[in-house]
Design an enzyme around this catalytic site. Structure first.
Site, PDB file in Angstrom:
ATOM      1  N   ASP A 106      11.761   3.014   0.833  1.00 11.64           N
ATOM      2  CA  ASP A 106      12.087   1.591   0.955  1.00 11.64           C
ATOM      3  C   ASP A 106      13.310   1.206   0.126  1.00 11.64           C
ATOM      4  OD1 ASP A 106       9.980   1.239   2.650  1.00 11.64           O
ATOM      5  OD2 ASP A 106       8.939  -0.255   1.428  1.00 11.64           O
ATOM      6  N   GLU A 156       7.450   6.278 -13.476  1.00 10.06           N
ATOM      7  CA  GLU A 156       6.847   5.144 -12.762  1.00 10.06           C
ATOM      8  C   GLU A 156       6.702   3.967 -13.725  1.00 10.06           C
ATOM      9  OE1 GLU A 156       5.793   3.966  -9.747  1.00 10.06           O
ATOM     10  OE2 GLU A 156       4.948   2.254 -10.838  1.00 10.06           O
ATOM     11  N   GLN A 157       7.097   2.791 -13.254  1.00 10.46           N
ATOM     12  CA  GLN A 157       7.052   1.620 -14.146  1.00 10.46           C
ATOM     13  C   GLN A 157       5.630   1.194 -14.521  1.00 10.46           C
ATOM     14  OE1 GLN A 157       8.804  -1.768 -12.224  1.00 10.46           O
ATOM     15  NE2 GLN A 157       7.303  -1.838 -10.581  1.00 10.46           N
ATOM     16  N   TYR A 173      -7.641  -0.919  12.125  1.00 16.45           N
ATOM     17  CA  TYR A 173      -8.113   0.466  12.249  1.00 16.45           C
ATOM     18  C   TYR A 173      -9.000   0.804  11.055  1.00 16.45           C
ATOM     19  CZ  TYR A 173      -3.795   1.062   9.439  1.00 16.45           C
ATOM     20  OH  TYR A 173      -2.785   0.934   8.509  1.00 16.45           O
ATOM     21  N   ARG A 223      -4.493   3.210   1.380  1.00 16.81           N
ATOM     22  CA  ARG A 223      -3.277   3.490   0.597  1.00 16.81           C
ATOM     23  C   ARG A 223      -3.610   4.041  -0.780  1.00 16.81           C
ATOM     24  NH1 ARG A 223       0.962   0.139   3.105  1.00 16.81           N
ATOM     25  NH2 ARG A 223       2.310   0.722   1.410  1.00 16.81           N
TER      26      ARG A 223
END
Ligand code: FAD
Length: 390
Positions: free
Chosen positions: A289, A31-32, A211, A105
């Site tokens: 993505d 992971e960067q 929500y 998230r």
């Protein structure tokens, strides 16, 4: 044992690593960023993704962090009329065998990262190059390190470096849509009596989704508008609450009340890309993505990245380590579904943003006539088990 390098420790990369580890592969994630994290916003996890996360042993963590919405409301922008209330909650769980969650998230990536053995996660490793020679893939990182693997998975998001290396430079498309988002503390909006549900307000040139997340501590609100002037993609660019409010002039007081309650707001331009002709080259492939970014109007981008990882693990197991054959199968299984969702997401942009008139009346009549999340209506999406059927 097949060694797999995953570039990118977002939702897609972390979930893929967990699926691949569970299937017995030797996985390392690069992971960067110097730490795993996400922006302050919510995410919807529909049953097609929830069942896969549950299979990874994450049910109690999801139950703790998540909220289980009781329904999806499609609403009119001005008078607040519910055009369709489709049940979620127990109904959707009974029909599809897994719950529907709303999650912050940050909580989601944290619970995924916590399930990964720490020695398999390499932070501050930004992939800059990757090459395949003699049946091996070598990845180079900006910090000078390198890694060898039998398979490299580019789960490095919409600006994927791996995609660029495999298929050349091509910029994401600005869709013309701009979004403001806010996380409103529950105490600021409790008096509005908002059902624990997903609410989608549709109006001329825009829609607003909100929500509960964070085990009910916050209301996640995203306001999308057709607004060609803003093209900055950053998720951390602060916006102005008064500008967001001005855009929703004349909208229902509940929508305006939610925006007024924003402690702060972030504004960003929504981008996507056209479907790629293919996702893999030799022993290198893409996921999430990186290969199928989509507008968020089906709430499926992350769910599809989670599905990708489950299918990848299943086909690699079935093909007993024959990586190129497994990648061909992975693509054949995944690409039509991801493409369908890219197209459905773009189509929802038109549906959600119709001006009042005959097309809007037709849409509303159709919503009223087919108001449920039954197997017949949404089974193709929610009943799918991406870990099966290889
Ligand atoms: P990312 O989340 O972008 O992760 C990529 C990771 O790779 C990052 O951690 C990044 O730092 C890292 N990285 C990048 N380059 C490199 C490199 N060179 N080397 C190493 N690491 C690198 N989806 C849903 O399913 N449900 C929803 O409700 C939903 N709502 C959404 C709402 C909005 C407003 C938006 C914009 C999107 C929404 N989505 C939703 C879509 C979802 O957020 C994305 O599809 C999902 O985050 C994609 O995950 P990913 O892991 O593929 O990519």
């Amino acid at each position: 044992m097949t060694r797999i390098a995953v570039a990118g420790g977002g939702i897609g990369g972390l979930a893929a690593a967990l699926h691949l580890l569970q299937a017995g592969f030797d996985v390392q994630v690069y992971e960067q960023a110097p730490r795993i994290g996400e922006v302050g916003a919510g995410i919807q996890i529909s049953p097609n993704a929830a069942r896969l996360l549950i299979r990874l042993g994450l049910k109690s963590a999801l139950d703790r962090a998540g909220v289980r919405p009781q329904a999806v409301h499609q609403k009119r922008w001005d008078d607040g009329r519910t055009l369709q209330r489709a049940p979620l909650g127990a109904a959707v769980e009974e029909t599809f065998g897994a719950p529907y969650y709303h999650v912050h998230r940050g909580d989601l990536v944290e619970l995924l990262a916590a399930a990964l053995p720490p020695e398999r996660l390499h932070l501050s490793h930004r992939l800059v190059d990757v090459a395949e020679t003699g049946g091996r893939v070598t990845a180079q990182f900006e910090n000078g390190a390198s890694a060898e693997a039998d398979l490299l998975v580019g789960a490095d998001g919409i600006h994927s470096r791996v995609r660029h290396i495999l298929f050349g430079a091509e910029k994401p498309r600005f869709t013309g849509c701009v979004a403001w988002r806010g996380l409103v503390p529950a105490e600021r909006v409790r008096h509005l009596g908002i059902e624990v549900a997903s609410h989608n307000w549709m109006g001329p040139d825009g829609h607003v989704v909100h929500y509960w997340v964070g085990a009910g501590r916050f209301m996640n609100v995203v306001c999308v508008t057709e607004h060609g002037a803003w093209t900055d993609e950053s998720w951390t660019q602060k916006g102005r609450v008064d500008e967001a409010l001005a855009r929703y002039e004349g909208w229902h007081p509940m929508v305006r009340g939610l925006i007024e309650a924003f402690p702060e707001t972030f504004v960003w331009a929504l981008h996507d890309r056209l479907p790629l002709p293919r996702w893999s080259e030799g022993r290198i492939t893409l996921l999430g993505d990186a290969c199928h970014p989509m507008l968020p109007f089906m709430a499926q981008g992350a769910a599809q990245s989670i599905e990708d990882g489950a299918t990848l693990a299943a086909v690699l197991t079935a093909m007993q380590g024959d990586v190129p054959a497994a990648l061909a199968r992975y693509e054949a299984l995944r690409k039509p579904r991801a493409t369908r969702l890219q197209e459905a997401s773009s189509a929802n942009r038109i549906r959600f943003h119709l001006p009042d008139g005959p097309a809007q009346e037709q849409r509303d009549a159709a919503l009223a006539a087919s108001g449920d999340r039954s197997m017949a209506n949404i089974g193709w999406l929610y009943a799918h088990d991406a870990g099966q059927g290889t």
